[in-house]
Write an enzyme that holds these catalytic residues in place. Structure first.
Site, PDB file in Angstrom:
ATOM      1  N   MET A 131      -2.709  -7.183   6.297  1.00 55.41           N
ATOM      2  CA  MET A 131      -3.671  -7.994   5.531  1.00 55.41           C
ATOM      3  C   MET A 131      -3.065  -8.625   4.282  1.00 55.41           C
ATOM      4  O   MET A 131      -3.793  -8.910   3.321  1.00 55.41           O
ATOM      5  CB  MET A 131      -4.871  -7.117   5.150  1.00 55.41           C
ATOM      6  N   SER A 132      -1.756  -8.818   4.294  1.00 59.78           N
ATOM      7  CA  SER A 132      -1.136  -9.351   3.061  1.00 59.78           C
ATOM      8  C   SER A 132       0.071 -10.219   3.410  1.00 59.78           C
ATOM      9  O   SER A 132       0.220 -10.698   4.533  1.00 59.78           O
ATOM     10  CB  SER A 132      -0.693  -8.191   2.167  1.00 59.78           C
ATOM     11  N   ASN A 192       0.921   2.935  11.174  1.00 58.01           N
ATOM     12  CA  ASN A 192      -0.013   3.410  12.215  1.00 58.01           C
ATOM     13  C   ASN A 192       0.156   2.567  13.476  1.00 58.01           C
ATOM     14  O   ASN A 192       0.680   1.455  13.418  1.00 58.01           O
ATOM     15  CB  ASN A 192      -1.462   3.284  11.711  1.00 58.01           C
ATOM     16  N   TYR A 227      -9.200 -10.057   1.252  1.00 62.19           N
ATOM     17  CA  TYR A 227     -10.410  -9.283   1.556  1.00 62.19           C
ATOM     18  C   TYR A 227     -11.118  -8.750   0.314  1.00 62.19           C
ATOM     19  O   TYR A 227     -12.247  -8.278   0.386  1.00 62.19           O
ATOM     20  CB  TYR A 227     -10.100  -8.119   2.521  1.00 62.19           C
ATOM     21  N   GLU A 228     -10.444  -8.816  -0.841  1.00 62.78           N
ATOM     22  CA  GLU A 228     -11.106  -8.404  -2.081  1.00 62.78           C
ATOM     23  C   GLU A 228     -12.060  -9.490  -2.580  1.00 62.78           C
ATOM     24  O   GLU A 228     -12.795  -9.274  -3.545  1.00 62.78           O
ATOM     25  CB  GLU A 228     -10.065  -8.101  -3.158  1.00 62.78           C
ATOM     26  N   SER A 260       0.819  -1.221   0.000  1.00 57.22           N
ATOM     27  CA  SER A 260       0.000   0.000   0.000  1.00 57.22           C
ATOM     28  C   SER A 260       0.845   1.259   0.000  1.00 57.22           C
ATOM     29  O   SER A 260       1.679   1.439   0.889  1.00 57.22           O
ATOM     30  CB  SER A 260      -0.854   0.074   1.274  1.00 57.22           C
ATOM     31  N   HIS A 308      -7.589   4.415   6.282  1.00 56.62           N
ATOM     32  CA  HIS A 308      -6.748   3.964   5.162  1.00 56.62           C
ATOM     33  C   HIS A 308      -5.915   5.129   4.607  1.00 56.62           C
ATOM     34  O   HIS A 308      -4.754   4.961   4.250  1.00 56.62           O
ATOM     35  CB  HIS A 308      -7.637   3.358   4.071  1.00 56.62           C
ATOM     36  N   HIS A 346      -3.317   0.636  -5.085  1.00 60.93           N
ATOM     37  CA  HIS A 346      -2.664  -0.544  -5.657  1.00 60.93           C
ATOM     38  C   HIS A 346      -2.899  -0.525  -7.161  1.00 60.93           C
ATOM     39  O   HIS A 346      -4.037  -0.651  -7.611  1.00 60.93           O
ATOM     40  CB  HIS A 346      -3.269  -1.838  -5.101  1.00 60.93           C
ATOM     41  N   HIS A 401      -5.550  -9.180  -2.544  1.00 64.64           N
ATOM     42  CA  HIS A 401      -5.739  -9.530  -1.139  1.00 64.64           C
ATOM     43  C   HIS A 401      -6.933 -10.452  -0.959  1.00 64.64           C
ATOM     44  O   HIS A 401      -7.868 -10.433  -1.756  1.00 64.64           O
ATOM     45  CB  HIS A 401      -5.965  -8.258  -0.310  1.00 64.64           C
ATOM     46  N   ALA A 437       2.343  -2.514   4.230  1.00 58.01           N
ATOM     47  CA  ALA A 437       2.013  -1.540   5.265  1.00 58.01           C
ATOM     48  C   ALA A 437       1.411  -2.333   6.414  1.00 58.01           C
ATOM     49  O   ALA A 437       0.661  -3.284   6.186  1.00 58.01           O
ATOM     50  CB  ALA A 437       1.001  -0.539   4.730  1.00 58.01           C
TER      51      ALA A 437
HETATM   52  N1  HPA Z   1      -4.169  -3.446  10.611  1.00 53.14           N
HETATM   53  C1  HPA Z   1      -4.254  -4.238   9.529  1.00 53.14           C
HETATM   54  N2  HPA Z   1      -3.704  -3.936   8.371  1.00 53.14           N
HETATM   55  C2  HPA Z   1      -3.003  -2.789   8.287  1.00 53.14           C
HETATM   56  C3  HPA Z   1      -2.876  -1.916   9.372  1.00 53.14           C
HETATM   57  C4  HPA Z   1      -3.492  -2.272  10.602  1.00 53.14           C
HETATM   58  O1  HPA Z   1      -3.438  -1.554  11.617  1.00 53.14           O
HETATM   59  N3  HPA Z   1      -2.126  -0.854   8.944  1.00 53.14           N
HETATM   60  C5  HPA Z   1      -1.809  -1.109   7.647  1.00 53.14           C
HETATM   61  N4  HPA Z   1      -2.351  -2.256   7.237  1.00 53.14           N
END
Ligand code: HPA
Length: 276
Positions: free
Chosen positions: A214-215, A238, A89-90, A34, A250, A65, A87, A117
């Site tokens: 998530m990847s 984050n 989740y898609e 990301s 996001h 992406h 991903h 990320a």
């Molecule tokens: N959680 C899940 N996926 C992420 C996060 C998070 O805090 N930050 C970036 N991708």
């Protein structure tokens, strides 16, 4: 072993489509996470293939992406950048999520650098940290190798050291030389797309996770099955849920990703330059 693995039919078609226009054999594949996708712009003599035109390639739908494979020279080596990460989740099956890895392997890449990320769970994994992934926890409970063992690798591949420890040592030394601060940590994979609850982050902390995202994990499982050497780098974008009063956005993940892009680019350049 890995050189003798013939690609399955779906991958063979995508390889043929690329080979008609691009004869270069990539040594290293780089999967960009990301907000980090534009690292591929740094490639020289680059040729880009929109993944939408490649047989069998799943569609990426996430903002930030871009769906492209970019071939080029980068720090004196032939590389392929995967900007078309997809991903779970898609809605893709997990096997489709790992398709880009099967493809770059069939194209010749034997080393893989994955970036992502991630949310920081360990107190020292604050936003802006670059973290070498030393190990992972598969908390999505999905595995791209489920089903018939079609690609010629082991049925029960070893996962005791998916991220090459010697490569981490050398990459860390390179980071030190470049004056880039890095950390090491364990990455936990969740399915998403909702970010985690506070209780989940507390639970993950107890499980031994330093960062959450998530990847990456399905790609690494696929790569190790194929015998590829793997280096993983998380950009901590984050604080994980509940470790900071602000809600997770996001846009914020993308913003911090952009901020640290320069250091990440220098680090990835150094890693590719230093070779195997
Ligand atoms: N959680 C899940 N996926 C992420 C996060 C998070 O805090 N930050 C970036 N991708």
């Amino acid at each position: 072993m890995s050189d003798s693995i013939p690609p399955a039919a779906d991958v063979r078609e995508a390889v043929a489509a690329i080979r008609r226009e691009e004869p270069r054999v990539p040594e290293v594949a780089l999967v960009l996470g990301s907000g980090l996708g534009d690292l591929a712009e740094a490639a020289e003599a680059a040729r880009a293939f929109p993944t939408a035109g490649l047989p069998g390639y799943p569609h990426s739908t996430v903002e930030g992406h871009r769906g492209r494979l970019v071939f080029g020279r980068f720090e004196g080596r032939e590389v392929v950048f995967v900007q078309g990460r997809v991903h779970l989740y898609e809605g893709h099956p997990v096997r489709a999520v790992a398709f880009p890895i099967r493809l770059v392997h069939a194209l010749g890449a034997r080393r893989l650098v994955v970036t992502n990320a991630a949310g920081g769970i360990h107190p020292l994994c604050t936003p802006g940290t670059l973290m070498f992934i030393t190990d992972h926890i598969n908390f999505a409970f999905a595995n791209p190798l489920v089903g018939p063992n079609r690609d010629g690798g082991p049925r029960f591949p070893d996962m005791s050291a998916p991220y090459d420890p010697a490569w981490i040592d050398r990459a860390e030394a390179e980071a030190l030389r470049l004056g880039i601060a890095t950390r090491r940590g364990v990455y936990l994979w969740t399915r998403g797309p909702s970010y985690e609850t506070r209780a989940e982050i507390q639970a993950f902390r107890r499980l031994g996770a330093d960062a959450v995202g998530m990847s990456t994990v399905p790609e690494v499982i696929q790569a190790r099955y194929l015998g590829m050497q793997v280096l993983g780098i998380s950009t901590i974008t984050n604080y994980a849920a509940g470790l900071h009063p602000d809600p997770l956005l996001h846009e914020e993940v993308l913003r911090v990703g952009r901020q640290i892009r320069e250091d990440l680019e220098r680090l990835v350049r150094g890693v590719v330059r230093m070779g195997a």
